[in-house]
Design a protein around this motif. Sequence first.
Motif, PDB file in Angstrom:
ATOM      1  N   UNK A 135      35.410  31.849  77.738  1.00 38.84           N
ATOM      2  CA  UNK A 135      35.282  32.154  76.309  1.00 38.84           C
ATOM      3  C   UNK A 135      36.590  31.962  75.541  1.00 38.84           C
ATOM      4  N   UNK A 136      37.615  31.507  76.229  1.00 33.95           N
ATOM      5  CA  UNK A 136      38.898  31.136  75.608  1.00 33.95           C
ATOM      6  C   UNK A 136      39.461  32.239  74.714  1.00 33.95           C
ATOM      7  N   UNK A 137      39.621  33.438  75.290  1.00 34.51           N
ATOM      8  CA  UNK A 137      40.226  34.514  74.517  1.00 34.51           C
ATOM      9  C   UNK A 137      41.685  34.185  74.222  1.00 34.51           C
ATOM     10  N   UNK A 138      42.173  34.710  73.123  1.00 36.99           N
ATOM     11  CA  UNK A 138      43.592  34.535  72.797  1.00 36.99           C
ATOM     12  C   UNK A 138      44.457  35.428  73.667  1.00 36.99           C
ATOM     13  N   UNK A 139      43.959  36.626  73.916  1.00 40.92           N
ATOM     14  CA  UNK A 139      44.686  37.587  74.735  1.00 40.92           C
ATOM     15  C   UNK A 139      43.682  38.572  75.314  1.00 40.92           C
ATOM     16  N   UNK A 140      43.964  39.089  76.509  1.00 43.35           N
ATOM     17  CA  UNK A 140      43.066  40.054  77.145  1.00 43.35           C
ATOM     18  C   UNK A 140      43.860  41.270  77.604  1.00 43.35           C
ATOM     19  N   UNK A 141      43.299  42.436  77.353  1.00 46.58           N
ATOM     20  CA  UNK A 141      43.840  43.683  77.874  1.00 46.58           C
ATOM     21  C   UNK A 141      43.147  43.961  79.197  1.00 46.58           C
ATOM     22  N   UNK A 142      43.914  44.074  80.273  1.00 44.00           N
ATOM     23  CA  UNK A 142      43.359  44.265  81.610  1.00 44.00           C
ATOM     24  C   UNK A 142      43.829  45.606  82.148  1.00 44.00           C
ATOM     25  N   UNK A 143      42.898  46.541  82.275  1.00 42.91           N
ATOM     26  CA  UNK A 143      43.229  47.872  82.771  1.00 42.91           C
ATOM     27  C   UNK A 143      43.139  47.904  84.293  1.00 42.91           C
ATOM     28  N   UNK A 144      44.167  48.437  84.915  1.00 45.12           N
ATOM     29  CA  UNK A 144      44.169  48.629  86.363  1.00 45.12           C
ATOM     30  C   UNK A 144      43.053  49.593  86.748  1.00 45.12           C
ATOM     31  N   UNK A 145      42.420  49.342  87.886  1.00 47.32           N
ATOM     32  CA  UNK A 145      41.407  50.271  88.360  1.00 47.32           C
ATOM     33  C   UNK A 145      42.022  51.494  89.004  1.00 47.32           C
ATOM     34  N   UNK A 146      42.892  51.280  89.990  1.00 45.21           N
ATOM     35  CA  UNK A 146      43.520  52.385  90.714  1.00 45.21           C
ATOM     36  C   UNK A 146      44.860  51.911  91.242  1.00 45.21           C
ATOM     37  N   UNK A 147      45.905  52.669  90.950  1.00 44.57           N
ATOM     38  CA  UNK A 147      47.229  52.299  91.443  1.00 44.57           C
ATOM     39  C   UNK A 147      47.811  51.153  90.649  1.00 44.57           C
ATOM     40  N   UNK A 148      48.071  50.058  91.324  1.00 44.71           N
ATOM     41  CA  UNK A 148      48.663  48.905  90.669  1.00 44.71           C
ATOM     42  C   UNK A 148      49.013  47.817  91.667  1.00 44.71           C
ATOM     43  N   UNK A 149      49.852  48.157  92.616  1.00 47.22           N
ATOM     44  CA  UNK A 149      50.359  47.160  93.570  1.00 47.22           C
ATOM     45  C   UNK A 149      49.236  46.419  94.281  1.00 47.22           C
ATOM     46  N   UNK A 150      48.258  47.143  94.786  1.00 48.22           N
ATOM     47  CA  UNK A 150      47.171  46.533  95.538  1.00 48.22           C
ATOM     48  C   UNK A 150      45.860  46.500  94.761  1.00 48.22           C
ATOM     49  N   UNK A 151      45.913  46.823  93.470  1.00 49.71           N
ATOM     50  CA  UNK A 151      44.699  46.785  92.657  1.00 49.71           C
ATOM     51  C   UNK A 151      44.246  45.351  92.449  1.00 49.71           C
ATOM     52  N   UNK A 152      42.954  45.151  92.436  1.00 47.90           N
ATOM     53  CA  UNK A 152      42.400  43.793  92.337  1.00 47.90           C
ATOM     54  C   UNK A 152      42.867  43.051  91.091  1.00 47.90           C
ATOM     55  N   UNK A 153      43.143  43.787  90.013  1.00 48.90           N
ATOM     56  CA  UNK A 153      43.590  43.129  88.789  1.00 48.90           C
ATOM     57  C   UNK A 153      44.979  42.538  88.911  1.00 48.90           C
ATOM     58  N   UNK A 154      45.709  42.860  89.974  1.00 50.57           N
ATOM     59  CA  UNK A 154      47.120  42.482  90.071  1.00 50.57           C
ATOM     60  C   UNK A 154      47.337  41.037  90.498  1.00 50.57           C
ATOM     61  N   UNK A 155      46.337  40.208  90.315  1.00 49.98           N
ATOM     62  CA  UNK A 155      46.506  38.770  90.554  1.00 49.98           C
ATOM     63  C   UNK A 155      46.911  38.038  89.276  1.00 49.98           C
TER      64      UNK A 155
END
Length: 428
Positions: A135-155
């Motif tokens: 959808x070609x967003x200009x910017x996305x806010x990505x909230x961590x699920x749990x923690x940070x270092x090993x959270x799935x969003x941390x890619x």
Amino acid sequence: MQYAEAIDYLYSRLPVFHRIGAKAIKPGLGNTRLLCEALGNPQDQFTSIHVAGTNGKGSTSHMLAAIYQSAGYRVGLYTSPHLRSFTERIRINGQPIPEDAVARFVEQQQESIERIEPSFFEVTVAMAFDYFAREAVDIALVEVGLGGRLDSTNVITPVASIITNIGYDHTDILGDTLPQIAGEKAGIIKPGVPVLIGETHPETEGVFRAVAESVQAPIAFADQRYMIQDNGIVQGLRQVHVSQENESAYSVKLDLLGDYQLKNLPAALATIDVLQPQFPVSLVAFQSGLAAVTSLTGLKGRFQTLQDRPRVIADTAHNGPGLEALFQTIRSIVYSKLRIVIGLVADKDRGHILDVLPQTAIYYFCQANTPRSLPADALQAEAALVGRMGSVFADVNAALSSAIQDSSVDDLVLITGSNYTIAELTNL
């Protein structure tokens, strides 16, 4: 594949945290990377801001999404968990991902899902990134699920990283000291990427500075930069005066009314300032976004008034620090009696939570329809040991109905304790 089939497939086949807790977590980023590779690495195809923290990360993400929407940007927003519909987790300009897009993703990625065997959360992260890229967003806010270092969003490699605060939550996974927890959250700090810390704490400041220095990431402690003065609630909006050294002061209005939002605001301010060269935001857009966060983003359950006389408020606070902040706001309200409808999950540190609850309130104990919920009668018994007395109800709606029936028009009814409890409210 239809939407209902897709959701049934995800829930039945994949480990889901809100049902089984920590057993649903698959440590490491390997599965997420494999899912993203199968999708052509969508996480590299849009600009993102990464938001972590014990509390406030959802509110801060929604604040920033609303501000950037008001400035005219096409804004993605990924948060968890959802309250009513799975589609709430993935939004663009406040609109949830279409159900047919969810069904199409699951159908097209079924082979990868069955080969990789990811968790439910890993699949939803990949789905969000794919949707934002398409959808070609200009910017996305990505909230961590749990923690940070090993959270799935941390890619992702964001243009800014935010850590709102550090408190005791998920200590069985993240560690049982504030420096340990901070170390896990600091895992989202990337080389050269500015990191904004929402609240300074003497036990964690050194952790963040050390990690930032090790990867040459510029770091700022937002609460040291901005002076926030609360001028109360006028016509349904919290009036806030903002100032900083050698800069012009200004005022904003917040439609998120909890006192605790004043602690989230500096991180949002700092992020807007740091990214101003890349994503300009006028003061008018900034003010407009903060005054309409709920309508622009669909945020619910943050000190949300459901009715008046008696006033009924729903808030998703679900750990000790979050509840402490919530009751600080409650103490600023004038009421006759406080009635609290509460349900908790079984894997929280309930000792701290129960200590935070006011002893003079009247309690209505309930449980959500999820295996992680603490049975209401067990919660009643534990609460009674520390002088918090009340009755047991089958579900949150029965508890709320009884609390309202018992109330005078000047009473205050608060529903809290768990996202899953709030999610089952009929009139949310």
